[in-house]
Each structure stands twice: as C-alpha cells, then as structure tokens.
Design an enzyme around this catalytic site. Structure first.
Site, PDB file in Angstrom:
ATOM      1  N   GLY A 141       6.333   6.311   3.641  1.00  0.00           N
ATOM      2  CA  GLY A 141       4.969   6.020   3.210  1.00  0.00           C
ATOM      3  C   GLY A 141       4.864   5.674   1.737  1.00  0.00           C
ATOM      4  N   SER A 142       4.253   4.546   1.406  1.00  0.00           N
ATOM      5  CA  SER A 142       4.210   4.113   0.024  1.00  0.00           C
ATOM      6  C   SER A 142       3.413   2.816  -0.092  1.00  0.00           C
ATOM      7  CB  SER A 142       5.630   3.926  -0.505  1.00  0.00           C
ATOM      8  OG  SER A 142       6.419   3.295   0.479  1.00  0.00           O
ATOM      9  N   ARG A 143       3.683   2.047  -1.160  1.00  0.00           N
ATOM     10  CA  ARG A 143       2.886   0.860  -1.430  1.00  0.00           C
ATOM     11  C   ARG A 143       3.724  -0.191  -2.138  1.00  0.00           C
ATOM     12  NH1 ARG A 143      -2.224   1.676  -5.290  1.00  0.00           N
ATOM     13  NH2 ARG A 143      -1.701  -0.101  -6.611  1.00  0.00           N
TER      14      ARG A 143
ATOM     15  N   MET B 183       1.723   1.122   3.088  1.00  0.00           N
ATOM     16  CA  MET B 183       2.554   1.376   4.261  1.00  0.00           C
ATOM     17  C   MET B 183       2.362   2.807   4.732  1.00  0.00           C
ATOM     18  SD  MET B 183       6.084  -0.400   2.928  1.00  0.00           S
ATOM     19  CE  MET B 183       5.788   0.074   1.222  1.00  0.00           C
TER      20      MET B 183
END
Length: 217
Positions: free
Chosen positions: A184-186, A96
């Site tokens: 922001g990340s996953r 993301m």
C-alpha cells in the site's frame, strides 16, 4: 502465477508463521482449529496475491505518459516541484491499496537523469504532505519529447519498504518496471504544464497499459 522477486523474504516468513500457528492450533484445539486455520489461510493466500506479476502487453510509447502503477487517481493539480524541476508542474497522484499490483513502472520513455532516496515519515499515503515528508524515492527522466518528467514512490502508513532498480544513465521504457513498493502506497508524477491530461480523479489505472497524459514535441 508468477511471483515478484521481492516476495521471497515475506513469503518465507509468512510460511513459517502459518505452519507454526496451524500446528499449535491442531495440537491444542483439534477440530476447533479450523476457526483459526481458515482465516490464516486466507491471509496467507493474500500475501501471494499481493506479489503477483501479471502478464501485460507493453507497447512502445513516445508522446504517451503511461500509468506507472495499478491504483486510483486521487489528485490532479498544479504544484511547484521543488526537488528537481523546481518550477510549476502538473502533479498526478495514484493511490495503491494492498490488493493492487505493486510493481512500479516508468511513466515515459527516455533517459534517467536523476535518482535519490529520502528517508522520512509514514503518513497515510493519501495525505498531501506525504509527497514531501514520507519515506520516498525521486526519479527524473528526460523523455523522448525532450521534457523532464519527475516521478516519486511514496511509502504509506502500512508500506515500509520501497525498492528501485534504476540508475542515472539508464534507458527508461514506458510501462517497464523500475521498482516495487510493499503493502500500500502512492506514486506521484510531475509533468510540464502544457501536458494534455487524459485521466481524471477517481479513474482506476492499470500500470504499464493505461495512457494518463500526452506530451508533444
């Protein structure tokens, strides 16, 4: 535009900073203050955009595995999931960006059978080791098809706050919210080896809507 409940603190701080910097700029720079205020206004608007909650028509699912987040599929590979399943699985990772909606949703329907928070590092979210070394949460659901599915929120270099609201024993509904990650990340999803994978690397996903895989009884 509806804003997520996790936005309150961030927007309050952003508002105070924007007003303070804009006021100082106008006082000292007068007409030249627009050179500072306009970029700040854009950034301020992006904060609101980040916390938006889109209206989505979430359907009921039994066999379908639903994209848990908005983002881009960056990994599909066979791995050994070592925390809960402890056997070979198919890992699908979705990255993301800060511009994506950051609501985290259940990928399958069933019952929550495991949850755990792990403190850790802040490697960039697309780094392969981030799945096991970064700050993260792990949730496992026994699906309606009697499969154990593990999914993991992973913090990145920018993302420094993960929240998840589910508890063991909760009913999971595919596409419905269980958590949120800031900036922001996953998300990683671990599925049985016989799962039919529908998505491919590079696909853009819409959380709660797109079908990324199917599991059979």
């Amino acid at each position: 535009m509806k804003l997520h409940k996790e936005s309150k603190g961030t927007i309050a701080v952003a508002s105070i900073l924007f007003i303070a910097v804009a006021s100082v700029s106008i006082y000292f720079l007068e007409m030249w203050s627009l050179m500072i205020i306009v970029p700040l206004l854009i950034i301020y608007g992006l904060v609101f955009w980040f916390f938006r909650v889109p209206n989505r028509d979430i359907q009921d699912h039994v066999e379908n595995v639903i994209a848990p987040v908005d983002g881009k599929v960056v990994m599909i590979k066979e791995v050994v999931e070592t925390e809960f399943i402890k056997e070979a699985s198919i890992q699908i990772s979705i990255f993301m960006s800060p511009l994506n909606v950051h609501i985290c949703r259940y990928p399958v329907s069933g019952n929550v059978i495991y949850k755990k928070y792990h403190p850790g590092k802040y490697l960039v979210a697309w780094h392969e080791k981030s799945s096991t070394e970064n700050e993260r949460t792990t949730v496992a659901v026994e699906s309606l098809t009697k499969h154990k599915v593990v999914f993991r929120q992973i913090a990145g270099y920018v993302a420094r706050r993960i929240v998840f609201y589910c508890n063991e024993g909760d009913q999971a509904k595919a596409g419905h919210e269980f958590g949120f990650i800031k900036f922001g990340s996953r998300m990683d999803i671990f599925l049985p080896l016989d799962t039919e994978i529908i998505c491919k690397i590079g696909d853009k996903t819409k959380g709660g809507i797109d079908v990324i895989a199917k599991m059979r009884d």
